[in-house]
Every structure is written in structure tokens, then in C-alpha cells.
Design a protein around this motif. Structure first.
Motif, mmCIF file in Angstrom:
data_model
loop_
_atom_site.group_PDB
_atom_site.id
_atom_site.type_symbol
_atom_site.label_atom_id
_atom_site.label_comp_id
_atom_site.label_asym_id
_atom_site.label_seq_id
_atom_site.Cartn_x
_atom_site.Cartn_y
_atom_site.Cartn_z
ATOM 1 N N GLY A 164 -28.390 104.961 10.455
ATOM 2 C CA GLY A 164 -26.938 104.953 10.530
ATOM 3 C C GLY A 164 -26.247 105.840 9.516
ATOM 4 N N LEU A 165 -27.013 106.640 8.770
ATOM 5 C CA LEU A 165 -26.404 107.504 7.763
ATOM 6 C C LEU A 165 -25.880 108.808 8.362
ATOM 7 N N ALA A 166 -26.379 109.181 9.519
ATOM 8 C CA ALA A 166 -25.935 110.417 10.171
ATOM 9 C C ALA A 166 -25.784 110.168 11.659
ATOM 10 N N ASP A 167 -24.778 110.789 12.240
ATOM 11 C CA ASP A 167 -24.632 110.768 13.695
ATOM 12 C C ASP A 167 -25.275 112.004 14.312
ATOM 13 N N TYR A 168 -25.272 113.103 13.551
ATOM 14 C CA TYR A 168 -25.868 114.354 13.994
ATOM 15 C C TYR A 168 -26.609 115.001 12.835
ATOM 16 N N ILE A 169 -27.659 115.734 13.166
ATOM 17 C CA ILE A 169 -28.426 116.491 12.183
ATOM 18 C C ILE A 169 -28.198 117.971 12.430
ATOM 19 N N ALA A 170 -27.767 118.683 11.398
ATOM 20 C CA ALA A 170 -27.528 120.122 11.503
ATOM 21 C C ALA A 170 -28.643 120.875 10.792
ATOM 22 N N LEU A 171 -29.115 121.920 11.430
ATOM 23 C CA LEU A 171 -30.188 122.745 10.894
ATOM 24 C C LEU A 171 -29.742 124.191 10.853
ATOM 25 N N SER A 172 -30.151 124.905 9.819
ATOM 26 C CA SER A 172 -29.832 126.324 9.702
ATOM 27 C C SER A 172 -31.113 127.139 9.585
ATOM 28 N N ARG A 173 -31.705 127.166 8.387
ATOM 29 C CA ARG A 173 -32.893 127.990 8.166
ATOM 30 C C ARG A 173 -34.053 127.669 9.111
ATOM 31 N N PRO A 174 -34.339 126.393 9.407
ATOM 32 C CA PRO A 174 -35.452 126.129 10.329
ATOM 33 C C PRO A 174 -35.282 126.797 11.687
ATOM 34 N N LEU A 175 -34.039 126.928 12.153
ATOM 35 C CA LEU A 175 -33.807 127.545 13.459
ATOM 36 C C LEU A 175 -33.802 129.070 13.386
ATOM 37 N N ILE A 176 -33.692 129.621 12.192
ATOM 38 C CA ILE A 176 -33.827 131.078 12.047
ATOM 39 C C ILE A 176 -35.277 131.472 12.316
ATOM 40 N N ARG A 177 -36.196 130.697 11.745
ATOM 41 C CA ARG A 177 -37.620 130.992 11.965
ATOM 42 C C ARG A 177 -38.098 130.489 13.324
ATOM 43 N N GLU A 178 -37.560 129.360 13.745
ATOM 44 C CA GLU A 178 -38.091 128.674 14.920
ATOM 45 C C GLU A 178 -36.938 128.222 15.816
ATOM 46 N N PRO A 179 -36.328 129.127 16.586
ATOM 47 C CA PRO A 179 -35.163 128.768 17.390
ATOM 48 C C PRO A 179 -35.445 127.709 18.446
ATOM 49 N N HIS A 180 -36.722 127.503 18.806
ATOM 50 C CA HIS A 180 -37.073 126.503 19.817
ATOM 51 C C HIS A 180 -37.634 125.230 19.177
ATOM 52 N N LEU A 181 -37.326 124.994 17.917
ATOM 53 C CA LEU A 181 -37.839 123.818 17.209
ATOM 54 C C LEU A 181 -37.450 122.520 17.899
ATOM 55 N N ILE A 182 -36.186 122.381 18.304
ATOM 56 C CA ILE A 182 -35.724 121.138 18.919
ATOM 57 C C ILE A 182 -36.466 120.892 20.232
ATOM 58 N N SER A 240 -38.632 117.806 8.504
ATOM 59 C CA SER A 240 -39.591 116.885 9.109
ATOM 60 C C SER A 240 -38.912 115.988 10.131
ATOM 61 N N PHE A 241 -39.555 115.810 11.281
ATOM 62 C CA PHE A 241 -38.963 115.023 12.361
ATOM 63 C C PHE A 241 -38.701 113.595 11.922
ATOM 64 N N ASN A 242 -39.657 112.976 11.228
ATOM 65 C CA ASN A 242 -39.471 111.569 10.859
ATOM 66 C C ASN A 242 -38.336 111.387 9.853
ATOM 67 N N VAL A 243 -38.085 112.385 8.992
ATOM 68 C CA VAL A 243 -36.961 112.309 8.054
ATOM 69 C C VAL A 243 -35.641 112.389 8.824
ATOM 70 N N VAL A 244 -35.600 113.303 9.774
ATOM 71 C CA VAL A 244 -34.406 113.478 10.606
ATOM 72 C C VAL A 244 -34.141 112.203 11.415
ATOM 73 N N GLU A 245 -35.183 111.671 12.010
ATOM 74 C CA GLU A 245 -35.028 110.472 12.836
ATOM 75 C C GLU A 245 -34.551 109.284 11.999
ATOM 76 N N LYS A 246 -35.097 109.139 10.808
ATOM 77 C CA LYS A 246 -34.694 108.033 9.932
ATOM 78 C C LYS A 246 -33.232 108.162 9.521
ATOM 79 N N ALA A 247 -32.786 109.392 9.269
ATOM 80 C CA ALA A 247 -31.386 109.602 8.878
ATOM 81 C C ALA A 247 -30.434 109.109 9.954
ATOM 82 N N VAL A 248 -30.829 109.286 11.219
ATOM 83 C CA VAL A 248 -29.973 108.863 12.328
ATOM 84 C C VAL A 248 -30.135 107.381 12.630
ATOM 85 N N THR A 249 -31.372 106.907 12.719
ATOM 86 C CA THR A 249 -31.578 105.494 13.073
ATOM 87 C C THR A 249 -31.092 104.544 11.983
#
Length: 365
Positions: A310-328, A299-308
């Protein structure tokens, strides 16, 4: 603009956003590990999807370190032409790429002189399936990681990531679940981390101070007598001291039951997406280098919260990009709907049927 789409930097490497494609076994190389056209096409599609940094599938640095058929290799200069084509393809389509340097350890698929090696002798039903590495084996393998890093530089990769997670070789040495040694590479944490730190030092020496070197490591092993969260935090402090530029936190091994690296069906609600949140909180108090987090994000809002937060500098995705390579790209253009991945893990079951990586759920639909 969301902070997720701000340009960032890891050791002078300018990355256009905070999204990373986490290393994923593609099974799209030749049986000798050389890059094939199918892998080039797959990587081009990921790059067109606006992933800031693509990390290659685990790339074996020696023949006995191969984990699966048609796995990409970086163990010989014979690989260079194909690797150069891959990096050029990714760059031409707008992304950066890191080579994940890996060794399967006791999970190697070779035999004879290329048979599996690990921290300790490993038996199944009284049959030796992996032999304990000697001091010479350890030194030779650390040098092989360094030679592989040089090949990565020559091939045009923008960074390297040393794979020390998921129960592969360097993870096996870190974990008392696998490591039963009585020498300077076994026992207390300082000894169990020695091999990984030697690899990091030799890789750094080979690529120089300005080339990004990253490490992927488990938050915990989630197995009996496995590496703990407290030990991981201490090893990450050691890695920073040994000039590692960024750390990716994952978790589990293929023996960890429901806590395997890719957990099936656990991300149906947003509060179950952020697998390693607690480890991230603790790590951010101890290290000052960038932290890449993978694990359950959909979920975008979960990813955004992780970064804003301060808990993460980058978000890494694996399975979501297998199904949806243009997700970002979809998220960047304003469609913030949840990723269409359903965390069923059927993408990985396709590999056991000698197929290349793909989303089996989408194909069935």
C-alpha cells in the motif's frame, strides 16, 4: 495474477498495469524541439514493452525553459504535427502517454532574450547566470504551462505531468536553497508553493476536470537549506486540494552529491532499491490521490511489495527501461529476474557527448 498487472485508473484514464516510464531526457528531437523519427522509434519500442503509462522526457513550455540540446518542445503550435505522430505511435503499440511539462529555470541553456530565469538572481564567480523572475515573468510562465497543456490535449496525450522536481524551475521556487525572494513567492512555504499552485490551477482550467493532471516533486532536495520531507508532505496536501490527480515522488537535484535523482551504483542489494520508502509511508497517511514512486527499483519482488503493502499505487522506472525497454513484458510473461540495469549512470553521460539516450554499458558489452 500479480497486483502489478491489474488495470487501474487515474481520473477516468484506464491504465493496463501499474508500471510507469518515468520522464527521461532522450535528446532525440530536433534542435528546435520538434519530434524526430528516432524518438518515434524509441517510444514505439517502449510501448511494445507493455509499459502502462509512458511519461515523455521533460518538454519545455517556453524557449528560455530549455534544459538541453535536442530536448522535446511543446512551446509552440509548430510542435503539434510531431507530437501527434508520437502519441499515435505509442497508442498504436498499446500504451498510454503523458506529456511532462517543464521549465529548466536557472539551468536553462538559452541566451539573450531567452536567457535563464529563476526565483532569484544567481551568480557564478560574480557573473550573473540567471535573473530573478518578475511578477510578470511568473504570470507569463504559468500561462505558458497552460497553453502547453492545451497543446498536449490537441496532440492526443492522455495526461500531463507538471515537473516540480530535481532543481528545475518550480522545484527552485519551492526550495529555500534557491529561492531568496522577499515577496509573496518567497519565505514561508505557502509563498514558495504559490507559483506551483498557480501553474496547477491554470493547467486545470485549460484542460478541464476530466483530464488527468499529475505533478512530480522531490521528497527532499538533499542540499543545504533545501526543501524538507515535512514540507513536501504539506505541499502534496496542497496539490490534492488544487485537484491534482496523482503525485510522483522523486528526490534530489544535480547538486545533491550521492543523493542526485539517479544515484550511481546504489542498487546492488534489494534493501537499497526503494529510495523514498519512508516518504511514501508518511505521504500515504496524508493524501488520498494515487502515488507514483520512482527511485532505484530493479527487482520484481521489491516492486511488488511496494504496491501490495500500500505504499505505492504505481511504480515508475527510468534507467532500467533504457537498457531493457521490454522489461515489463518480460516480468508479465513470468521471467521475474532482476532488471539488467546496473545503475552505472553511463546512459546519461552519453548525452554530454551529443549522442541520443542509450545504455552505454550494454553497447560496450
Amino acid at each position: 495474477m500479480s497486483k502489478l498487472f491489474e488495470p487501474t485508473e487515474i481520473n477516468r484514464l484506464n491504465i493496463k498495469n501499474r508500471f510507469v516510464r518515468s520522464a527521461t531526457y532522450e535528446a532525440m528531437s530536433g534542435l528546435d524541439g520538434k519530434v524526430q523519427d528516432q524518438l518515434l522509434s524509441y517510444m514505439a519500442d517502449l510501448a511494445k514493452g507493455d509499459v502502462g503509462l509512458i511519461i515523455s522526457g521533460h518538454t519545455h513550455v517556453v524557449l528560455e525553459g530549455q534544459a538541453g540540446p535536442r530536448q522535446m518542445g511543446i512551446y509552440s503550435d509548430d510542435m503539434l504535427d510531431g507530437l501527434k505522430k508520437m502519441t499515435a505511435t505509442i497508442h498504436e503499440n498499446g500504451s498510454l502517454v503523458a506529456a511532462q511539462l517543464a521549465h529548466a529555470g536557472k539551468k536553462g541553456i538559452g541566451c539573450g532574450e531567452y536567457g535563464p530565469l529563476g526565483p532569484s538572481d544567481d551568480f557564478e564567480e560574480k557573473v550573473l547566470i540567471a535573473s530573478a523572475m518578475t511578477a510578470k515573468d511568473i504570470d507569463r510562465t504559468a500561462k505558458a504551462f497552460a497553453k502547453a497543456a492545451i497543446r498536449a490535449v490537441k496532440s492526443g496525450f492522455d495526461a500531463v505531468q507538471i515537473h516540480a522536481a530535481h532543481g528545475y524551475l518550480l522545484s527552485q521556487f519551492l526550495s529555500p536553497h534557491y529561492n531568496k525572494r522577499g515577496d509573496e513567492y518567497g519565505g514561508k512555504l505557502e509563498n514558495r508553493a504559490r507559483f506551483l499552485l498557480q501553474v496547477c490551477d491554470k493547467v486545470r482550467e485549460s484542460v478541464g476536470p476530466s483530464f488527468p493532471v499529475m505533478v512530480k516533486i522531490n521528497s527532499e532536495d538533499f542540499v543545504k537549506n533545501g526543501m524538507t520531507e515535512e514540507e513536501t508532505i504539506e505541499v502534496c496536501r496542497m496539490l490534492e486540494e488544487h485537484t491534482v490527480d496523482a503525485i510522483e515522488i522523486s528526490g534530489g537535484t544535480f547538486e545533491s552529491g550521492k543523493f542526485t535523482p539517479s544515484r550511481a551504483g546504489t542498487s546492488k542489494s534489494e534493501d537499497r532499491e526503494f529510495y523514498y520508502e519512508e516518504t511514501a509511508k508518511l505521504l500515504k497517511e496524508k493524501i488520498n490521490i494515487p502515488l507514483i514512486l520512482v527511485g532505484g527499483f530493479l527487482s520484481f519482488n521489491v516492486v511488488e511489495k511496494a504496491v501490495t503493502s500500500g505504499l505505492a499505487d504505481y511504480i515508475a522506472l527510468s534507467r532500467p527501461l533504457i537498457r531493457e525497454p521490454h522489461l515489463i513484458k518480460r516480468w508479465a510473461e513470468g521471467n521475474r529476474e532482476k532488471a539488467t540495469c546496473i545503475s552505472c549512470n553511463k546512459c546519461f553521460s552519453t548525452l554530454s557527448m551529443e549522442e541520443a539516450l542509450h545504455c552505454a554499458a550494454e553497447k560496450k558489452a
